[in-house]
Scaffold this active site. Structure first.
Site, PDB file in Angstrom:
ATOM      1  CE  LYS A 174      31.937  31.373  40.191  1.00 26.73           C
ATOM      2  NZ  LYS A 174      32.408  30.056  39.763  1.00 26.73           N
ATOM      3  CD  GLU A 249      45.075  40.658  44.913  1.00 23.45           C
ATOM      4  OE1 GLU A 249      46.108  40.649  44.214  1.00 23.45           O
ATOM      5  OE2 GLU A 249      44.876  41.491  45.807  1.00 23.45           O
ATOM      6  CB  CYS A 283      48.795  34.739  39.333  1.00 24.87           C
ATOM      7  SG  CYS A 283      48.941  34.560  41.111  1.00 24.87           S
ATOM      8  CD  GLU A 385      47.573  35.633  33.154  1.00 30.34           C
ATOM      9  OE1 GLU A 385      46.374  35.864  32.897  1.00 30.34           O
ATOM     10  OE2 GLU A 385      48.011  35.525  34.309  1.00 30.34           O
TER      11      GLU A 385
HETATM   12  P1  NAD Z   1      38.442  33.653  35.542  1.00 28.97           P
HETATM   13  O1  NAD Z   1      38.455  35.114  35.628  1.00 28.97           O
HETATM   14  O2  NAD Z   1      37.948  33.010  34.309  1.00 28.97           O
HETATM   15  O3  NAD Z   1      37.573  33.023  36.715  1.00 28.97           O
HETATM   16  C1  NAD Z   1      37.810  33.315  38.082  1.00 28.97           C
HETATM   17  C2  NAD Z   1      36.523  33.140  38.867  1.00 28.97           C
HETATM   18  O4  NAD Z   1      35.597  34.125  38.428  1.00 28.97           O
HETATM   19  C3  NAD Z   1      35.843  31.798  38.635  1.00 28.97           C
HETATM   20  O5  NAD Z   1      35.256  31.363  39.844  1.00 28.97           O
HETATM   21  C4  NAD Z   1      34.783  32.137  37.606  1.00 28.97           C
HETATM   22  O6  NAD Z   1      33.681  31.265  37.619  1.00 28.97           O
HETATM   23  C5  NAD Z   1      34.377  33.527  38.054  1.00 28.97           C
HETATM   24  N1  NAD Z   1      33.747  34.353  37.026  1.00 28.97           N
HETATM   25  C6  NAD Z   1      33.857  34.231  35.675  1.00 28.97           C
HETATM   26  N2  NAD Z   1      33.113  35.177  35.062  1.00 28.97           N
HETATM   27  C7  NAD Z   1      32.527  35.907  36.053  1.00 28.97           C
HETATM   28  C8  NAD Z   1      31.650  37.029  36.058  1.00 28.97           C
HETATM   29  N3  NAD Z   1      31.218  37.585  34.925  1.00 28.97           N
HETATM   30  N4  NAD Z   1      31.272  37.536  37.242  1.00 28.97           N
HETATM   31  C9  NAD Z   1      31.726  37.001  38.394  1.00 28.97           C
HETATM   32  N5  NAD Z   1      32.524  35.933  38.447  1.00 28.97           N
HETATM   33  C10 NAD Z   1      32.935  35.391  37.297  1.00 28.97           C
HETATM   34  O7  NAD Z   1      39.925  33.190  35.877  1.00 28.97           O
HETATM   35  P2  NAD Z   1      40.491  31.702  35.854  1.00 28.97           P
HETATM   36  O8  NAD Z   1      40.666  31.312  34.417  1.00 28.97           O
HETATM   37  O9  NAD Z   1      39.720  30.854  36.780  1.00 28.97           O
HETATM   38  O10 NAD Z   1      41.927  31.924  36.534  1.00 28.97           O
HETATM   39  C11 NAD Z   1      43.069  32.282  35.834  1.00 28.97           C
HETATM   40  C12 NAD Z   1      43.372  33.753  36.008  1.00 28.97           C
HETATM   41  O11 NAD Z   1      43.469  34.075  37.386  1.00 28.97           O
HETATM   42  C13 NAD Z   1      44.695  34.153  35.396  1.00 28.97           C
HETATM   43  O12 NAD Z   1      44.540  35.357  34.697  1.00 28.97           O
HETATM   44  C14 NAD Z   1      45.599  34.357  36.607  1.00 28.97           C
HETATM   45  O13 NAD Z   1      46.664  35.251  36.416  1.00 28.97           O
HETATM   46  C15 NAD Z   1      44.626  34.880  37.596  1.00 28.97           C
HETATM   47  N6  NAD Z   1      45.125  34.709  38.960  1.00 28.97           N
HETATM   48  C16 NAD Z   1      45.537  35.831  39.653  1.00 28.97           C
HETATM   49  C17 NAD Z   1      46.050  35.692  40.927  1.00 28.97           C
HETATM   50  C18 NAD Z   1      46.498  36.898  41.728  1.00 28.97           C
HETATM   51  O14 NAD Z   1      46.726  36.757  42.910  1.00 28.97           O
HETATM   52  N7  NAD Z   1      46.626  38.070  41.123  1.00 28.97           N
HETATM   53  C19 NAD Z   1      46.120  34.427  41.525  1.00 28.97           C
HETATM   54  C20 NAD Z   1      45.701  33.327  40.789  1.00 28.97           C
HETATM   55  C21 NAD Z   1      45.196  33.473  39.509  1.00 28.97           C
END
Ligand code: NAD
Length: 482
Positions: A174, A249, A283, A385
């Site tokens: 997804k 991650e 990130c 963040e």
């Molecule tokens: P998010 O957690 O809102 O969403 C990430 C994914 O999870 C999306 O596909 C979303 O639809 C899905 N999701 C949301 N709720 C869910 C649930 N209850 N169950 C399963 N899936 C669910 O994050 P975002 O806003 O898309 O991305 C930004 C975040 O990602 C920031 O915190 C950033 O630091 C982090 N990030 C981390 C890394 C890393 O390698 N550590 C890399 C890139 C981004």
């Protein structure tokens, strides 16, 4: 208007409920396509097709898997320009960045894991004196779930899928509902590459509906997730009682530590990049900049001057440095943190406002690159963040003091250190609470290295053989030799 399709059982297909979500171009604020608003039934279909495909895929030779994944990498390379344009429109990032970083990295992910599939080896232990030999089989887990965020859409989507497929798993994936386009384009390339039907399934939709249905499905054996810490917690809560393997991650609040003995020009150029690349929506961006006192005033002046010439603009233009913020919701979040920084007593040295563009970008969501000073290390602006084009700068006197600041946050993803002292570099790297430390560089990636965070930045490591191991289960076989 384009209706993005799910990819299930090798076919592009509409969501069963025929519901759709608007997909918005963040640089104009206008709807430009529709995303499937899939639900648990679509996930169930995808899991079913992944289950059917598993026996054949898991017993396909490593060489044959390699050939398919290499073909896929070649097709992404062939379509690089189209994919870069699509990524830029969907995410808001400058097209130059998508062309130079995002899409080439997706190519590299498949290349890397195509070849890794042929190199992973199993251990054997000669049990001397007991007339026995042990060998360890490393068998693919089965159907696995890969869930990715919006900031580096195809880059991170493929970073999960490639090792899962190389390891012999079948996948239900997804992408973020905020940036679905390149995952859709990738699914079209899978058939052209000869990936058998059902080996990769892509289900589009929201986290609460599609993401959680993937996590909760008992036939999905592992979840590889990249996204926010809060979502990671929610996933762990659902998956842990089912004893699923988890790779999480999560978020970061990375320190960028600058000592007075650094290579100044190199540091300055890289610090502008590590602060504002991809609008600060990486990130790994260093959002807390700590500068040793003797260098502070010089750095402050030169950094602000360099930031002042960054061009905020239409992501499609070749000379744009800072594009659009990915969504209205995220724009509001970042702006609220700028307000918070002021309330907490910070001084905005540059930026701090919405960037108003003329013409095509007039209704888009742009924020001026923002530098704040005068905040204590433990205020909310320096602890939470923000994930946007906002950095704080703060002076320090000693190594001990700056390590205290750096390690004060709940996160521990990456850190950058600038110094010409070899001893200090090693000493500080060892003391930082962080999964990744860059000395005199930033985002210099070697795909063989372990990638991931400590503390609330996650659990597990991606990259290299770590990721292949994650998608496999070990089974030890002990043979007595009579
Ligand atoms: P998010 O957690 O809102 O969403 C990430 C994914 O999870 C999306 O596909 C979303 O639809 C899905 N999701 C949301 N709720 C869910 C649930 N209850 N169950 C399963 N899936 C669910 O994050 P975002 O806003 O898309 O991305 C930004 C975040 O990602 C920031 O915190 C950033 O630091 C982090 N990030 C981390 C890394 C890393 O390698 N550590 C890399 C890139 C981004």
């Amino acid at each position: 208007m384009l209706y993005i399709q799910n990819f299930i059982g090798g076919e592009l297909t509409a969501p069963l409920a025929e519901n759709w979500i608007e997909n918005i171009d963040p640089s104009t604020g206008a709807v430009y396509s529709f995303i499937p608003d899939s639900d648990q039934r679509d996930v169930q279909r995808a899991v079913g097709s992944a289950r059917s495909a598993f026996p054949a895929w898991s017993t396909t030779s490593a060489e044959a898997r390699h050939d398919i994944l290499i073909r896929l990498s070649g097709l992404i390379e062939r379509d690089l320009e189209q994919l870069a344009q699509a990524e830029s429109v969907d995410q808001g990032k400058p097209v130059s960045l998508a062309r130079e970083v995002d899409i080439p990295r997706a190519v590299a992910n498949f290349k890397f894991y195509a070849t890794a599939a042929m190199h992973i080896a199993n251990e054997s232990h000669d049990t001397v004196g007991r007339n026995a030999i042990n060998y360890t089989l490393r068998q693919p887990l089965g159907v696995v779930g890969c869930i990715s965020p919006w900031n580096l859409p195809l880059y991170l989507f493929t970073w999960k899928i490639a090792p899962a497929l190389a390891a012999g798993c079948t996948v239900v994936a997804k992408p973020s509902e905020v940036t679905p386009m390149t995952a859709y384009l990738l699914s079209k390339l899978c058939s052209e590459a000869g990936l058998p039907a059902g080996v990769l399934n892509v289900v589009h939709g929201t986290g609460p509906k599609v993401g959680s249905a993937i996590v909760a499905n008992p036939d999905v054996k592992a979840i590889s997730f990249t996204g926010g810490t809060k979502t990671g917690e929610e996933i762990a809560r659902i998956a842990a009682p089912m004893f699923k393997k988890l790779s999480l991650e999560l978020g970061g609040k990375n320190p960028n530590i600058i000592f007075a003995d650094c290579n100044y020009d190199e540091m300055l150029t890289t610090t502008v990049r590590s602060s504002f690349s991809n609008q600060g929506e990486i990130c790994l961006c260093g959002s807390r900049i700590f500068v040793e006192k003797p260098l502070y005033d010089r750095f402050r002046r030169d950094f602000v001057e360099r930031v002042s010439v960054l061009r905020v603009g239409d992501p499609r233009k070749p000379d744009t440095d800072v594009g659009a913020i990915v969504s209205k919701q995220h724009f509001d979040k970042v702006m609220s943190y700028i307000e918070l920084a002021k309330e907490e007593g910070g001084t905005i040295l540059i930026g701090g406002k919405q960037a108003n563009l003329d013409g095509r970008g007039a209704d888009g969501w742009f924020i001026e690159p923002t530098v704040v000073e005068g905040l204590p290390f433990d205020c909310r602006t320096n602890q939470e963040e923000i994930f946007g084009p906002v950095v704080t700068i703060q002076p320090f006197d000693s190594e001990e003091e700056v390590l205290g600041y750096a390690n004060s946050v709940r996160y521990g993803l990456s850190a950058t250190v600038w110094t010409e002292s070899l001893s200090r570099a090693h000493r500080v790297a060892a003391m930082l609470e962080s999964g990744i430390v860059w000395i005199n560089c930033w985002l210099l990636r070697d795909l063989r290295t372990p990638f991931g965070g400590v503390k609330d930045s996650g659990v597990g490591r991606e990259g290299g053989f770590e990721a292949l191991r994650f998608f496999t289960e070990e089974k030890n076989v002990c043979i007595r030799i009579l």
